[in-house]
Design an enzyme around this catalytic site. Structure first.
Site, PDB file in Angstrom:
ATOM      1  N   HIS A  62       0.843  -1.203   0.000  1.00  0.00           N
ATOM      2  CA  HIS A  62       0.000   0.000   0.000  1.00  0.00           C
ATOM      3  C   HIS A  62       0.873   1.245   0.000  1.00  0.00           C
ATOM      4  O   HIS A  62       2.099   1.152   0.117  1.00  0.00           O
ATOM      5  CB  HIS A  62      -0.995  -0.004   1.157  1.00  0.00           C
ATOM      6  CG  HIS A  62      -0.385   0.097   2.542  1.00  0.00           C
ATOM      7  ND1 HIS A  62       0.489  -0.824   3.053  1.00  0.00           N
ATOM      8  CD2 HIS A  62      -0.563   1.022   3.528  1.00  0.00           C
ATOM      9  CE1 HIS A  62       0.816  -0.483   4.280  1.00  0.00           C
ATOM     10  NE2 HIS A  62       0.201   0.639   4.597  1.00  0.00           N
ATOM     11  N   HIS A  64       1.210   3.849   2.065  1.00  0.00           N
ATOM     12  CA  HIS A  64       1.748   4.551   3.230  1.00  0.00           C
ATOM     13  C   HIS A  64       3.267   4.523   3.100  1.00  0.00           C
ATOM     14  O   HIS A  64       3.856   3.501   2.724  1.00  0.00           O
ATOM     15  CB  HIS A  64       1.283   3.911   4.539  1.00  0.00           C
ATOM     16  CG  HIS A  64      -0.134   4.280   4.879  1.00  0.00           C
ATOM     17  ND1 HIS A  64      -0.960   3.490   5.639  1.00  0.00           N
ATOM     18  CD2 HIS A  64      -0.857   5.379   4.528  1.00  0.00           C
ATOM     19  CE1 HIS A  64      -2.135   4.093   5.766  1.00  0.00           C
ATOM     20  NE2 HIS A  64      -2.106   5.235   5.100  1.00  0.00           N
ATOM     21  N   ASP A  66       5.864   4.249   4.855  1.00  0.00           N
ATOM     22  CA  ASP A  66       6.770   3.273   5.470  1.00  0.00           C
ATOM     23  C   ASP A  66       6.783   1.941   4.714  1.00  0.00           C
ATOM     24  O   ASP A  66       7.502   1.023   5.097  1.00  0.00           O
ATOM     25  CB  ASP A  66       6.446   3.064   6.962  1.00  0.00           C
ATOM     26  CG  ASP A  66       5.014   2.638   7.214  1.00  0.00           C
ATOM     27  OD1 ASP A  66       4.109   3.135   6.517  1.00  0.00           O
ATOM     28  OD2 ASP A  66       4.791   1.814   8.120  1.00  0.00           O
ATOM     29  N   HIS A  67       5.995   1.858   3.645  1.00  0.00           N
ATOM     30  CA  HIS A  67       5.980   0.612   2.863  1.00  0.00           C
ATOM     31  C   HIS A  67       6.516   0.794   1.440  1.00  0.00           C
ATOM     32  O   HIS A  67       6.673  -0.184   0.733  1.00  0.00           O
ATOM     33  CB  HIS A  67       4.565   0.018   2.826  1.00  0.00           C
ATOM     34  CG  HIS A  67       4.147  -0.484   4.174  1.00  0.00           C
ATOM     35  ND1 HIS A  67       4.150  -1.819   4.513  1.00  0.00           N
ATOM     36  CD2 HIS A  67       3.762   0.187   5.290  1.00  0.00           C
ATOM     37  CE1 HIS A  67       3.779  -1.949   5.773  1.00  0.00           C
ATOM     38  NE2 HIS A  67       3.531  -0.742   6.268  1.00  0.00           N
ATOM     39  N   HIS A 142      -7.390  -1.694   5.562  1.00  0.00           N
ATOM     40  CA  HIS A 142      -6.537  -0.679   6.172  1.00  0.00           C
ATOM     41  C   HIS A 142      -7.152   0.677   5.823  1.00  0.00           C
ATOM     42  O   HIS A 142      -8.242   0.733   5.255  1.00  0.00           O
ATOM     43  CB  HIS A 142      -5.116  -0.867   5.614  1.00  0.00           C
ATOM     44  CG  HIS A 142      -4.048  -0.144   6.351  1.00  0.00           C
ATOM     45  ND1 HIS A 142      -3.994  -0.051   7.720  1.00  0.00           N
ATOM     46  CD2 HIS A 142      -2.944   0.523   5.896  1.00  0.00           C
ATOM     47  CE1 HIS A 142      -2.919   0.645   8.063  1.00  0.00           C
ATOM     48  NE2 HIS A 142      -2.268   1.011   6.975  1.00  0.00           N
ATOM     49  N   ASP A 212      -0.442  -3.798   5.977  1.00  0.00           N
ATOM     50  CA  ASP A 212      -1.064  -3.501   7.264  1.00  0.00           C
ATOM     51  C   ASP A 212      -2.548  -3.858   7.173  1.00  0.00           C
ATOM     52  O   ASP A 212      -3.158  -3.669   6.130  1.00  0.00           O
ATOM     53  CB  ASP A 212      -0.945  -2.017   7.578  1.00  0.00           C
ATOM     54  CG  ASP A 212       0.507  -1.540   7.685  1.00  0.00           C
ATOM     55  OD1 ASP A 212       1.420  -2.358   7.648  1.00  0.00           O
ATOM     56  OD2 ASP A 212       0.715  -0.317   7.779  1.00  0.00           O
ATOM     57  N   HIS A 270       6.087  -5.043  12.684  1.00  0.00           N
ATOM     58  CA  HIS A 270       5.389  -3.768  12.499  1.00  0.00           C
ATOM     59  C   HIS A 270       4.848  -3.248  13.840  1.00  0.00           C
ATOM     60  O   HIS A 270       3.725  -2.768  13.938  1.00  0.00           O
ATOM     61  CB  HIS A 270       4.252  -3.937  11.468  1.00  0.00           C
ATOM     62  CG  HIS A 270       3.816  -2.641  10.839  1.00  0.00           C
ATOM     63  ND1 HIS A 270       2.842  -1.844  11.384  1.00  0.00           N
ATOM     64  CD2 HIS A 270       4.216  -2.004   9.712  1.00  0.00           C
ATOM     65  CE1 HIS A 270       2.660  -0.774  10.612  1.00  0.00           C
ATOM     66  NE2 HIS A 270       3.479  -0.856   9.596  1.00  0.00           N
TER      67      HIS A 270
END
Ligand SMILES: [Zn+2]
Length: 307
Positions: A62, A64, A66-67, A142, A212, A270
């Site tokens: 996805h 976000h 941090d990914h 998510h 997530d 995570h």
């Protein structure tokens, strides 16, 4: 044959306690598949001495940061290093535009073909099917469209018995047919069954990545019996309200998924930066599903067949 997962980063959105944002490299029979590519992934690759010539596919769960914020840097570096072999990136709608905009505004031209395949956050879909593996997307829940990924190894052929080869003087063509399930017919018409000529192939292994996501029991059917499950466990039970609000899971919920799906091994990661150590997260998960490990960066986990 190799099937292993190296964790490059398993922190949550805010870097904490030396953890880095999400990224993993799955090695199946020598082919490399990257799952998520948080900021700094290329440094983690260097630190872990991973050679990227065998990397052909990148899967982004996805958008976000941090990914995926490490993706642009990784792509640029691969080009500077002279890569010519194509890379296919699987990810949600928008990822292609983000990367192509950065490339075009900086007038960067890649030396290798870069392909994008858009994932759908609905249903389980085949993304990639090769002689070694089938990769599926898995719908997660998510705050923005998100998918997990399931890697299913193709079942290997049966192992030919060396004694049988010399006893019956079996030729290359017959060996090929027997490995695929055939019997052997001798010149006198006698049939030697497949089972007497081979030992069974090892069980095919599988790996599921779920990050997530909220706790999502609907997915149990899709991950049932996987050899190894990586599941996010951002919060402890005390903070379940925050988990629900931010659409994450607690470690006990991750373990509920593992238990209900009867997976072989659970790896949790995570974790929120609010926790000063992992013990409570691990303890709460283990109370539900004993075979749980805390993800450790730089560590490689062997994916073993279910016993
Ligand atoms: Zn997220």
């Amino acid at each position: 044959m190799k099937f292993e997962v190296t964790i490059l980063g398993c922190g949550a959105a805010l870097a904490a306690r030396g953890r880095h944002p999400s990224s993993q490299v799955v090695n199946i029979r020598g082919g490399l598949y990257m799952v998520d590519c948080g900021e700094g992934t290329q440094e983690r690759i260097r630190e872990n001495h991973i050679r990227l010539q065998r990397l052909g596919y990148i899967f982004i769960s996805h958008l976000h940061g941090d990914h995926y914020l490490g993706l642009m840097g990784l792509i640029s570096s691969l080009s500077l290093l002279g890569r010519e072999k194509a890379i296919t990136v699987y990810g949600p709608q928008g990822l292609k535009e983000i990367i192509e905009l950065q490339l075009s505004l900086s007038k960067s031209y890649l030396r290798f073909p870069l392909h994008f395949v858009e994932t759908s956050p609905e249903g389980v879909n085949v993304l990639l099917d090769t002689k070694d593996v089938t990769v599926y997307s898995l719908p997660l829940r998510h705050r923005i469209p998100t998918t997990g990924f399931i890697f299913k190894e193709k079942k290997a052929q049966a192992n030919m018995s060396k004694e049988a080869i010399s006893k019956y003087k079996i030729g290359v063509r017959d060996i090929h047919l027997i490995k695929q399930g055939g019997d052997l017919t001798l010149e006198n018409g006698e049939v030697i069954p497949h089972e007497a000529l081979t030992s069974p192939a090892p069980e095919a292994r599988s790996y599921a990545y779920c990050s997530d996501t909220s706790y999502l029991p609907e997915n149990v059917a899709h991950i049932r019996g996987v050899s190894m499950l990586y599941h996010e466990a951002t919060f402890i039970e005390k903070d379940i309200k925050v988990a629900k609000k931010t659409r994450h899971s607690t470690s006990a919920e991750a373990a509920e998924m593992a238990k209900a799906a009867k997976v072989g091994q659970l790896i949790i990661g995570h974790f929120s930066s609010r926790y000063s150590d992992d013990e409570v997260l691990l303890k709460e998960a283990k109370e539900v599903f004993h075979n749980t490990l805390v993800a450790e960066e730089g560590k490689t986990y062997q994916v073993n067949a279910l016993l």
